[in-house]
Design a protein around this motif. Structure first.
Motif, PDB file in Angstrom:
ATOM      1  N   SER A  67       0.826  -1.210   0.000  1.00 47.85           N
ATOM      2  CA  SER A  67       0.000   0.000   0.000  1.00 47.85           C
ATOM      3  C   SER A  67       0.861   1.261   0.000  1.00 47.85           C
ATOM      4  CB  SER A  67      -0.932   0.020   1.206  1.00 47.85           C
ATOM      5  OG  SER A  67      -0.190   0.112   2.417  1.00 47.85           O
ATOM      6  N   HIS A  68       2.041   1.179   0.628  1.00 46.02           N
ATOM      7  CA  HIS A  68       2.999   2.286   0.653  1.00 46.02           C
ATOM      8  C   HIS A  68       4.300   1.755   1.243  1.00 46.02           C
ATOM      9  CE1 HIS A  68       1.327   2.362   4.688  1.00 46.02           C
ATOM     10  NE2 HIS A  68       2.121   3.324   5.090  1.00 46.02           N
ATOM     11  N   GLY A  69       5.306   2.623   1.342  1.00 44.60           N
ATOM     12  CA  GLY A  69       6.632   2.129   1.689  1.00 44.60           C
ATOM     13  C   GLY A  69       6.949   2.015   3.167  1.00 44.60           C
ATOM     14  N   GLY A  71       7.659   0.925   6.894  1.00 39.72           N
ATOM     15  CA  GLY A  71       8.166  -0.357   7.347  1.00 39.72           C
ATOM     16  C   GLY A  71       7.152  -1.242   8.047  1.00 39.72           C
ATOM     17  N   ASP A  72       6.088  -0.637   8.606  1.00 37.98           N
ATOM     18  CA  ASP A  72       5.096  -1.479   9.287  1.00 37.98           C
ATOM     19  C   ASP A  72       4.167  -2.189   8.292  1.00 37.98           C
ATOM     20  OD1 ASP A  72       4.191   1.200   8.827  1.00 37.98           O
ATOM     21  OD2 ASP A  72       2.507   0.902  10.190  1.00 37.98           O
ATOM     22  N   HIS A  73       4.350  -1.885   6.998  1.00 36.19           N
ATOM     23  CA  HIS A  73       3.581  -2.565   5.937  1.00 36.19           C
ATOM     24  C   HIS A  73       4.485  -3.359   5.000  1.00 36.19           C
ATOM     25  CE1 HIS A  73      -0.202  -0.245   6.777  1.00 36.19           C
ATOM     26  NE2 HIS A  73       0.726   0.445   7.440  1.00 36.19           N
ATOM     27  N   THR A  74       5.772  -3.029   5.008  1.00 33.90           N
ATOM     28  CA  THR A  74       6.701  -3.672   4.070  1.00 33.90           C
ATOM     29  C   THR A  74       7.780  -4.510   4.765  1.00 33.90           C
ATOM     30  OG1 THR A  74       8.196  -1.757   4.099  1.00 33.90           O
ATOM     31  CG2 THR A  74       6.453  -1.747   2.442  1.00 33.90           C
ATOM     32  N   GLY A 192      -4.400   0.466   3.478  1.00 31.64           N
ATOM     33  CA  GLY A 192      -3.201   0.120   4.238  1.00 31.64           C
ATOM     34  C   GLY A 192      -3.107   1.036   5.442  1.00 31.64           C
ATOM     35  N   CYS A 193      -2.632   2.262   5.208  1.00 32.16           N
ATOM     36  CA  CYS A 193      -2.552   3.268   6.269  1.00 32.16           C
ATOM     37  C   CYS A 193      -3.412   4.483   5.924  1.00 32.16           C
ATOM     38  CB  CYS A 193      -1.108   3.714   6.450  1.00 32.16           C
ATOM     39  SG  CYS A 193      -0.492   3.593   8.123  1.00 32.16           S
ATOM     40  N   CYS A 194      -3.761   4.609   4.674  1.00 38.36           N
ATOM     41  CA  CYS A 194      -4.609   5.695   4.187  1.00 38.36           C
ATOM     42  C   CYS A 194      -4.061   7.075   4.526  1.00 38.36           C
ATOM     43  CB  CYS A 194      -6.042   5.551   4.693  1.00 38.36           C
ATOM     44  SG  CYS A 194      -7.256   6.181   3.512  1.00 38.36           S
ATOM     45  N   SER A 249      -9.010  -0.888  11.522  1.00 37.65           N
ATOM     46  CA  SER A 249      -7.764  -1.554  11.878  1.00 37.65           C
ATOM     47  C   SER A 249      -6.663  -0.531  12.150  1.00 37.65           C
ATOM     48  CB  SER A 249      -7.284  -2.452  10.721  1.00 37.65           C
ATOM     49  OG  SER A 249      -8.121  -3.558  10.563  1.00 37.65           O
ATOM     50  N   HIS A 250      -5.567  -1.070  12.704  1.00 39.65           N
ATOM     51  CA  HIS A 250      -4.249  -0.448  12.682  1.00 39.65           C
ATOM     52  C   HIS A 250      -4.246   1.011  13.148  1.00 39.65           C
ATOM     53  CE1 HIS A 250      -0.213   0.280  11.526  1.00 39.65           C
ATOM     54  NE2 HIS A 250      -0.443   0.813  10.350  1.00 39.65           N
ATOM     55  N   CYS A 251      -4.045   1.975  12.260  1.00 38.83           N
ATOM     56  CA  CYS A 251      -3.859   3.372  12.640  1.00 38.83           C
ATOM     57  C   CYS A 251      -5.186   4.092  12.904  1.00 38.83           C
ATOM     58  CB  CYS A 251      -3.061   4.097  11.557  1.00 38.83           C
ATOM     59  SG  CYS A 251      -3.626   3.694   9.901  1.00 38.83           S
TER      60      CYS A 251
HETATM   61 FE   FE2 Z   1       0.821   1.911   9.039  1.00 38.51          FE
END
Ligand code: FE2
Ligand code: FE2
Length: 280
Positions: A67-69, A71-74, A192-194, A249-251
């Protein structure tokens, strides 16, 4: 039928069976045509450890979407590629490898970007397919591409920066994108994090997929980092949209999640580790 499984998220709810919560996000999408790992969680133990306990065979994935770069997603990508053990397409925006940091309240600078070199990932089978455009990556599965920033109240993260030489410049996260999946109920929008803003992301989806109502939104809304006005305005847009399911979720965080649960009642689900959803 389309099935979604949250593999990694900040929280493990209720009765657990060796599942692990970590700050980040990873979701497995299964449609009749394709299996996609959407984000990989952080460089911890959750994604590889949780997946088999949740009945997800990562090696069956046909593609990975980032979704983006951040680190908490990649961060989980290296381990995921090792587990998959064969060449696999990895979709994302060309900006995912940016050298980015987060500036903490105490002034500390913390690295926040992709924790691996592109070459290391390619050596493990990642075939990067990077574009800023809206595109259909499988039948009925779309990536929003770069999301135009139009809403006045979605102003981004003041503490996120990109390193340019010795300077830090504000990071507008142009690589942040979401995934839209066509179902019999309507569009399921997976975030992802939007960082682009939920309203901007919804607008992008409606512009590119006209006449197709957004039925479900699931993932990191980033509303946990948003000022009160943004939360109120986003809530108003979601109500106008007639959203039927809001998977937080998440953030999103607890205060924003509680606000939305009060506003949207049974439409809200807290999508922690192990949450599954089957759509017609
Ligand atoms: Fe995130
Ligand atoms: Fe992020």
């Amino acid at each position: 039928m389309t099935k979604l499984t949250v593999i990694t998220e900040n929280t493990v709810p209720g009765k657990v069976d060796g599942l692990c919560g970590e700050h980040g996000f990873s979701l497995f999408l299964e449609t009749p045509e394709i299996r996609i790992l959407f984000d990989t969680g952080p460089a911890g133990i959750a994604t590889l450890g949780n997946a088999p306990k949740l009945g997800v065979d990562l090696s069956s994935a046909d593609a990975i979407v980032l979704s983006h770069g951040h680190g908490d997603h990649t961060g989980g990508l290296l381990g995921v590629l090792r587990t998959i053990g064969k060449p696999i397409p990895v979709y994302g925006h060309p900006g995912i490898f940016a050298d980015r940091v987060s500036k903490r309240a105490n002034g500390r600078i913390v690295y926040a970007g992709m924790p691996y070199k592109r070459e290391a990932l390619e050596g493990l089978g990642a075939t990067f397919n990077l574009s800023a455009a809206f595109r259909e990556i499988a039948p009925g599965v779309y990536l929003t591409g770069e999301v135009p920033r139009r809403s006045a109240f979605e102003t981004g993260d003041a503490e996120l920066y990109i390193k340019r030489g010795n300077d830090l410049v504000r990071d507008p996260l142009p690589d942040d994108q979401s995934m839209a999946v066509k179902t019999a109920e309507g569009i399921a929008l997976i975030l992802g994090c939007c960082h682009a803003g939920l309203v901007n992301t919804i607008d992008r989806c409606r512009e590119k997929l006209p006449g197709q109502p957004i039925h479900t939104i699931i993932g990191g809304t980033h509303l946990g980092f948003a000022p009160a006005e943004q939360l109120r305005e986003t809530s108003r847009v979601l109500r106008d949209l007639g959203i039927k399911r809001l998977g937080l979720s998440h953030c999103t965080g607890l205060p924003a999640g509680a606000y939305l649960a009060r506003e949207f009642g049974e439409a809200v689900a807290f999508c922690n580790v192990g949450y599954t959803l089957t759509l017609p």
